[in-house]
Motif scaffolding. Sequence first.
Motif, PDB file in Angstrom:
ATOM      1  N   MET A   1       0.475  -0.754   0.114  1.00  0.00           N
ATOM      2  CA  MET A   1      -0.060  -0.132  -0.339  1.00  0.00           C
ATOM      3  C   MET A   1       0.882   1.440  -0.233  1.00  0.00           C
ATOM      4  SD  MET A   1      -2.624   2.133   2.651  1.00  0.00           S
ATOM      5  CE  MET A   1      -4.010   0.734   2.534  1.00  0.00           C
ATOM      6  N   ILE A   2       0.620   1.691  -0.566  1.00  0.00           N
ATOM      7  CA  ILE A   2       1.308   3.408  -0.541  1.00  0.00           C
ATOM      8  C   ILE A   2       0.891   4.013   0.525  1.00  0.00           C
ATOM      9  CG2 ILE A   2       1.369   5.953  -2.097  1.00  0.00           C
ATOM     10  CD1 ILE A   2       0.948   4.344  -4.638  1.00  0.00           C
ATOM     11  N   GLU A   3       2.114   4.835   1.107  1.00  0.00           N
ATOM     12  CA  GLU A   3       1.636   5.849   2.473  1.00  0.00           C
ATOM     13  C   GLU A   3       1.172   7.191   1.440  1.00  0.00           C
ATOM     14  OE1 GLU A   3       4.618   7.749   6.336  1.00  0.00           O
ATOM     15  OE2 GLU A   3       5.127   6.522   4.480  1.00  0.00           O
ATOM     16  N   SER A   4      -0.127   7.342   2.422  1.00  0.00           N
ATOM     17  CA  SER A   4      -0.687   9.041   2.227  1.00  0.00           C
ATOM     18  C   SER A   4      -0.995  10.017   3.356  1.00  0.00           C
ATOM     19  CB  SER A   4      -1.647   8.326   0.991  1.00  0.00           C
ATOM     20  OG  SER A   4      -2.266  10.212   0.957  1.00  0.00           O
ATOM     21  N   PRO A   5      -0.460  11.066   3.235  1.00  0.00           N
ATOM     22  CA  PRO A   5      -0.984  11.704   4.655  1.00  0.00           C
ATOM     23  C   PRO A   5      -3.402  11.829   4.402  1.00  0.00           C
ATOM     24  CG  PRO A   5      -0.252  13.158   2.613  1.00  0.00           C
ATOM     25  CD  PRO A   5       0.213  11.626   2.215  1.00  0.00           C
ATOM     26  N   THR A  20      -7.364  21.383   2.462  1.00  0.00           N
ATOM     27  CA  THR A  20      -7.524  21.158   3.559  1.00  0.00           C
ATOM     28  C   THR A  20      -7.567  20.211   4.539  1.00  0.00           C
ATOM     29  OG1 THR A  20     -10.096  21.537   4.064  1.00  0.00           O
ATOM     30  CG2 THR A  20      -9.043  22.802   3.930  1.00  0.00           C
ATOM     31  N   GLY A  21      -7.710  19.101   3.999  1.00  0.00           N
ATOM     32  CA  GLY A  21      -7.398  17.712   4.828  1.00  0.00           C
ATOM     33  C   GLY A  21      -6.241  17.541   5.406  1.00  0.00           C
ATOM     34  N   CYS A  22      -5.006  17.285   3.787  1.00  0.00           N
ATOM     35  CA  CYS A  22      -3.989  16.599   3.673  1.00  0.00           C
ATOM     36  C   CYS A  22      -2.808  17.471   3.134  1.00  0.00           C
ATOM     37  CB  CYS A  22      -3.434  15.522   2.586  1.00  0.00           C
ATOM     38  SG  CYS A  22      -3.951  15.795   1.295  1.00  0.00           S
ATOM     39  N   LEU A  23      -2.813  18.504   3.163  1.00  0.00           N
ATOM     40  CA  LEU A  23      -2.343  20.264   3.186  1.00  0.00           C
ATOM     41  C   LEU A  23      -1.719  20.010   1.171  1.00  0.00           C
ATOM     42  CD1 LEU A  23      -1.528  20.600   6.600  1.00  0.00           C
ATOM     43  CD2 LEU A  23      -2.986  21.950   5.340  1.00  0.00           C
ATOM     44  N   ARG A  24      -1.552  18.757   0.510  1.00  0.00           N
ATOM     45  CA  ARG A  24      -1.175  18.661  -0.705  1.00  0.00           C
ATOM     46  C   ARG A  24      -1.855  19.781  -2.123  1.00  0.00           C
ATOM     47  NH1 ARG A  24      -1.709  12.631  -1.705  1.00  0.00           N
ATOM     48  NH2 ARG A  24      -3.984  13.329  -0.526  1.00  0.00           N
ATOM     49  N   THR A  25      -1.086  19.989  -2.448  1.00  0.00           N
ATOM     50  CA  THR A  25      -2.052  20.715  -4.126  1.00  0.00           C
ATOM     51  C   THR A  25      -2.452  19.239  -5.149  1.00  0.00           C
ATOM     52  OG1 THR A  25       0.193  19.877  -5.019  1.00  0.00           O
ATOM     53  CG2 THR A  25       0.416  21.953  -4.284  1.00  0.00           C
ATOM     54  N   LEU A  26      -3.473  20.211  -5.522  1.00  0.00           N
ATOM     55  CA  LEU A  26      -3.958  19.084  -6.312  1.00  0.00           C
ATOM     56  C   LEU A  26      -3.185  18.984  -7.902  1.00  0.00           C
ATOM     57  CD1 LEU A  26      -7.202  21.513  -7.301  1.00  0.00           C
ATOM     58  CD2 LEU A  26      -7.481  19.632  -6.175  1.00  0.00           C
ATOM     59  N   ALA A  34       1.741   7.350  -8.680  1.00  0.00           N
ATOM     60  CA  ALA A  34       2.409   7.770  -9.486  1.00  0.00           C
ATOM     61  C   ALA A  34       4.513   7.581  -9.350  1.00  0.00           C
ATOM     62  CB  ALA A  34       2.771   8.121 -11.010  1.00  0.00           C
ATOM     63  N   MET A  35       4.332   9.116  -8.562  1.00  0.00           N
ATOM     64  CA  MET A  35       5.492   9.733  -7.156  1.00  0.00           C
ATOM     65  C   MET A  35       6.718   8.326  -6.782  1.00  0.00           C
ATOM     66  SD  MET A  35       4.636  13.294  -5.547  1.00  0.00           S
ATOM     67  CE  MET A  35       3.493  14.216  -6.643  1.00  0.00           C
ATOM     68  N   PRO A  36       7.759   8.422  -6.936  1.00  0.00           N
ATOM     69  CA  PRO A  36       8.882   7.016  -6.307  1.00  0.00           C
ATOM     70  C   PRO A  36       8.490   7.952  -4.672  1.00  0.00           C
ATOM     71  CG  PRO A  36      10.247   8.955  -7.564  1.00  0.00           C
ATOM     72  CD  PRO A  36       8.416  10.338  -7.671  1.00  0.00           C
ATOM     73  N   PRO A  37       8.482   6.746  -4.483  1.00  0.00           N
ATOM     74  CA  PRO A  37       8.556   6.822  -2.741  1.00  0.00           C
ATOM     75  C   PRO A  37       9.411   7.599  -2.057  1.00  0.00           C
ATOM     76  CG  PRO A  37       8.875   4.377  -3.842  1.00  0.00           C
ATOM     77  CD  PRO A  37       9.060   5.490  -4.826  1.00  0.00           C
ATOM     78  N   MET A  44       5.695  15.178   2.226  1.00  0.00           N
ATOM     79  CA  MET A  44       5.230  14.729   3.745  1.00  0.00           C
ATOM     80  C   MET A  44       5.917  15.089   4.687  1.00  0.00           C
ATOM     81  SD  MET A  44       3.424  10.469   3.552  1.00  0.00           S
ATOM     82  CE  MET A  44       4.137  10.291   5.086  1.00  0.00           C
ATOM     83  N   ALA A  45       7.039  14.865   4.426  1.00  0.00           N
ATOM     84  CA  ALA A  45       8.423  15.831   5.719  1.00  0.00           C
ATOM     85  C   ALA A  45       7.168  17.516   5.522  1.00  0.00           C
ATOM     86  CB  ALA A  45       9.772  15.615   5.091  1.00  0.00           C
ATOM     87  N   GLU A  46       7.145  17.596   4.584  1.00  0.00           N
ATOM     88  CA  GLU A  46       7.103  19.456   4.156  1.00  0.00           C
ATOM     89  C   GLU A  46       5.608  19.681   4.508  1.00  0.00           C
ATOM     90  OE1 GLU A  46       7.352  19.923   0.005  1.00  0.00           O
ATOM     91  OE2 GLU A  46       9.802  19.298   0.095  1.00  0.00           O
ATOM     92  N   LEU A  47       4.822  18.933   4.958  1.00  0.00           N
ATOM     93  CA  LEU A  47       3.515  18.873   5.189  1.00  0.00           C
ATOM     94  C   LEU A  47       3.207  19.671   6.536  1.00  0.00           C
ATOM     95  CD1 LEU A  47       1.480  16.013   4.062  1.00  0.00           C
ATOM     96  CD2 LEU A  47       1.919  18.237   2.714  1.00  0.00           C
ATOM     97  N   PRO A  48       3.716  19.602   7.294  1.00  0.00           N
ATOM     98  CA  PRO A  48       3.560  20.361   8.220  1.00  0.00           C
ATOM     99  C   PRO A  48       3.331  22.357   8.598  1.00  0.00           C
ATOM    100  CG  PRO A  48       4.280  18.159   9.149  1.00  0.00           C
ATOM    101  CD  PRO A  48       4.774  18.668   7.486  1.00  0.00           C
ATOM    102  N   ALA A  49       4.637  22.236   7.742  1.00  0.00           N
ATOM    103  CA  ALA A  49       5.223  24.130   7.263  1.00  0.00           C
ATOM    104  C   ALA A  49       3.864  24.141   6.407  1.00  0.00           C
ATOM    105  CB  ALA A  49       6.484  23.731   6.459  1.00  0.00           C
ATOM    106  N   ARG A  50       3.302  23.418   5.893  1.00  0.00           N
ATOM    107  CA  ARG A  50       1.906  24.492   5.034  1.00  0.00           C
ATOM    108  C   ARG A  50       1.214  25.086   6.080  1.00  0.00           C
ATOM    109  NH1 ARG A  50       1.699  20.266  -0.427  1.00  0.00           N
ATOM    110  NH2 ARG A  50       4.605  20.605  -0.289  1.00  0.00           N
TER     111      ARG A  50
END
Length: 55
Positions: A1-5, A20-26, A34-37, A44-50
């Motif tokens: 399974m792919i890890e996801s925020p 507003t849930g995961c703080l990722r862009t569209l 499709a992204m490499p791990p 995911m490490a950058e998300l708290p700063a967003r």
Amino acid sequence: MIESPCIQVCVIDPASRLCTGCLRTLDEIAAWSAMPPETRRRIMAELPARKPRPG
């Protein structure tokens, strides 16, 4: 399974253009599976700063 925020709260804030849930862009959400791990871990490490600051 792919890890996801994803926390199943999928609402895009019009001002920041972030989910507003995961703080990722569209673009990040669309490309996530499709992204490499390493790229997913970096994002995911950058998300708290967003997180919006109160005030």
